[in-house]
Motif scaffolding. Structure first.
Motif, mmCIF file in Angstrom:
data_model
loop_
_atom_site.group_PDB
_atom_site.id
_atom_site.type_symbol
_atom_site.label_atom_id
_atom_site.label_comp_id
_atom_site.label_asym_id
_atom_site.label_seq_id
_atom_site.Cartn_x
_atom_site.Cartn_y
_atom_site.Cartn_z
ATOM 1 N N SER A 44 2.502 1.238 10.781
ATOM 2 C CA SER A 44 2.098 0.415 9.600
ATOM 3 C C SER A 44 0.779 1.124 9.136
ATOM 4 O O SER A 44 -0.039 0.183 8.365
ATOM 5 C CB SER A 44 1.806 -1.111 10.039
ATOM 6 N N TYR A 46 -1.735 2.107 6.263
ATOM 7 C CA TYR A 46 -1.462 2.199 5.007
ATOM 8 C C TYR A 46 -2.986 2.185 4.228
ATOM 9 O O TYR A 46 -3.935 2.053 4.957
ATOM 10 C CB TYR A 46 -0.930 0.627 4.386
ATOM 11 N N LYS A 47 -3.070 2.442 2.916
ATOM 12 C CA LYS A 47 -4.397 2.539 2.268
ATOM 13 C C LYS A 47 -4.582 1.364 1.379
ATOM 14 O O LYS A 47 -3.808 0.917 0.725
ATOM 15 C CB LYS A 47 -4.331 4.036 1.369
ATOM 16 N N TYR A 49 -6.214 -0.724 -1.541
ATOM 17 C CA TYR A 49 -6.773 -0.661 -2.681
ATOM 18 C C TYR A 49 -7.299 -1.675 -3.310
ATOM 19 O O TYR A 49 -7.133 -2.748 -3.183
ATOM 20 C CB TYR A 49 -5.553 0.060 -3.811
ATOM 21 N N SER A 197 -7.526 -7.249 4.645
ATOM 22 C CA SER A 197 -6.361 -6.368 5.387
ATOM 23 C C SER A 197 -5.164 -7.107 5.463
ATOM 24 O O SER A 197 -5.277 -8.483 5.547
ATOM 25 C CB SER A 197 -6.986 -6.302 7.003
ATOM 26 N N LYS A 198 -4.040 -6.285 5.534
ATOM 27 C CA LYS A 198 -2.760 -6.937 5.306
ATOM 28 C C LYS A 198 -2.343 -6.981 6.720
ATOM 29 O O LYS A 198 -0.928 -7.664 6.783
ATOM 30 C CB LYS A 198 -2.068 -6.153 4.385
ATOM 31 N N PRO A 219 -8.205 4.660 -3.023
ATOM 32 C CA PRO A 219 -7.994 3.953 -1.793
ATOM 33 C C PRO A 219 -9.595 3.541 -1.353
ATOM 34 O O PRO A 219 -10.513 4.412 -1.534
ATOM 35 C CB PRO A 219 -7.434 4.910 -0.897
ATOM 36 N N SER A 222 -8.308 2.840 5.089
ATOM 37 C CA SER A 222 -7.113 3.149 5.759
ATOM 38 C C SER A 222 -6.970 2.230 6.919
ATOM 39 O O SER A 222 -7.942 2.406 7.880
ATOM 40 C CB SER A 222 -7.177 4.436 6.083
ATOM 41 N N GLY A 224 -4.487 0.695 10.170
ATOM 42 C CA GLY A 224 -3.257 0.854 10.637
ATOM 43 C C GLY A 224 -3.087 0.151 12.184
ATOM 44 O O GLY A 224 -3.936 -0.551 12.477
#
Length: 360
Positions: A44, A46-47, A49, A197-198, A219, A222, A224
């Motif tokens: 998972s 991701y960057k 933005y 954060s997602k 970005p 990062s 993960g």
């Protein structure tokens, strides 16, 4: 006797003579695999933005920090959204005051309607009284007409005030809804200046320092998974058609040079990278190393098929793709599995067939 013993023990019989190098086919376990370069990445990954531009106010986390979904990562500074929010709040307060406050426009209109309603009632009483008198031939026509005119004027004024009240109420309701929407939109825009954060995971990189310009194209961080890692394998386009989900892969890494890790293919990306002419394939460890970091590199061999007792010969004894050289000349054979060194022969020769190495 020496060559007979070596053959009985399962070794390939090879010797040199005036006729060149020779060998016999050998039954052995054969594994066919596809080579791929390997890179370890967090699952998972991701960057993050920004959706708005501005100046980076501060990084709210550090590289290596564990974060929860929705936790703030960075904050961007821009005064324009704050001013917009303040103006939207003032407009909303004014719209609310006009609609339902102590100095409301509607309240003033209600007072006017009440006064007009009293006037209309009084004029209507006078009119109908005068009308009854006139029907009895009492009073003058001028007095009757004046009462009728006053009645009509009062009625029209009351209707106009009621219509004005309905129109004004609708306009104020619309203005109030618009003010609420503008205020909510300004608050959303203000929230956009905080990047969150997602996922639950780890911050692996921060790309900006406080004071730097932030755009929507670069970005900021990062993020993960903290515990689950995947193996990214780059497979040549020639070999991609041989792969299937669930196939086993043997992974070696530079960080663990003495160990071989078993993984399984979990995803095959259908898009080819035109620059490298490779396809991306993901695999997951059956038992991952204790410590992993993003970007660790290595190699992978994806097992396509295995056979316990395959009749094989060294690859250098095969020529033209499907021929071998015997004492009686070239013989056509049917090939099966193959690896870097040996190839399986399905038909055409057997273990007793002596082969000659063809001249290069």
């Amino acid at each position: 006797m020496r060559y007979f013993l070596l053959f009985a023990l399962g070794f390939t019989l090879i010797y040199c003579s005036e006729q060149g190098q020779r060998t016999f086919p050998l039954k052995t376990k054969l594994t066919e695999s596809v080579y791929a370069s390997a890179t370890i990445q967090p699952d998972s990954l991701y960057k993050a933005y920004a959706v708005v531009a501005g100046i980076l106010d501060k990084n709210l986390v550090a590289e290596g920090d564990k974060v929860h979904k929705g936790e703030a990562l960075v904050h961007i500074n821009n005064n324009a959204p704050k001013l917009n929010t303040a103006n939207a709040r003032l407009a909303l307060e004014l719209a609310q005051e006009n609609y339902s406050g102590s100095a409301a426009v509607l309240r003033s209109l209600k007072d006017e309607i009440h006064a007009a309603d009293l006037t209309f009632y009084n004029d209507s009483v006078n009119y109908y009284r005068q009308k009854r008198l006139w029907e009895q031939k009492i009073g003058s026509k001028v007095e009757y007409d004046n009462r009728l005119l006053a009645y009509e004027l009062a009625k029209n004024k009351l209707n106009l005030l009621k219509a004005n009240y309905s129109r004004t109420k609708k306009e104020l309701e619309t203005q109030l809804r618009q003010a609420k929407n503008n205020y909510n939109a300004s608050q959303i825009n203000s929230e956009d200046f905080t990047v969150t954060s997602k996922i639950n995971g780890t911050v692996y990189a921060l790309f900006k320092e406080p004071g730097e310009i932030v755009t929507t194209l670069e970005p900021l961080a990062s993020v993960g998974s903290s515990t689950v890692f995947v193996i990214e394998l780059l497979v040549d386009e020639v070999d991609i058609v041989k792969l299937e989900l669930g196939q086993k892969a043997l992974i070696t890494m530079d960080a663990y040079p003495q160990e071989v890790f078993v993984a399984k293919i979990s995803k095959i990306y259908p898009r080819k990278d035109e620059r490298s002419q490779t396809f991306m394939v993901e695999a997951v460890f059956e038992q991952a190393p204790k410590t992993l970091y993003p970007g660790l590199s290595g190699e992978g061999n994806i097992i396509i098929s295995e056979k316990e007792a395959a009749l094989t010969i060294p690859k250098e004894f095969l020529f033209n793709g499907n021929q071998v050289l015997t004492q009686d000349g070239a013989v056509d054979v049917m090939v099966g599995l193959q690896n870097l060194d040996r190839v399986e022969i399905l038909k055409g020769i057997d273990e007793s067939t002596q082969l000659l190495k063809p001249e290069e």
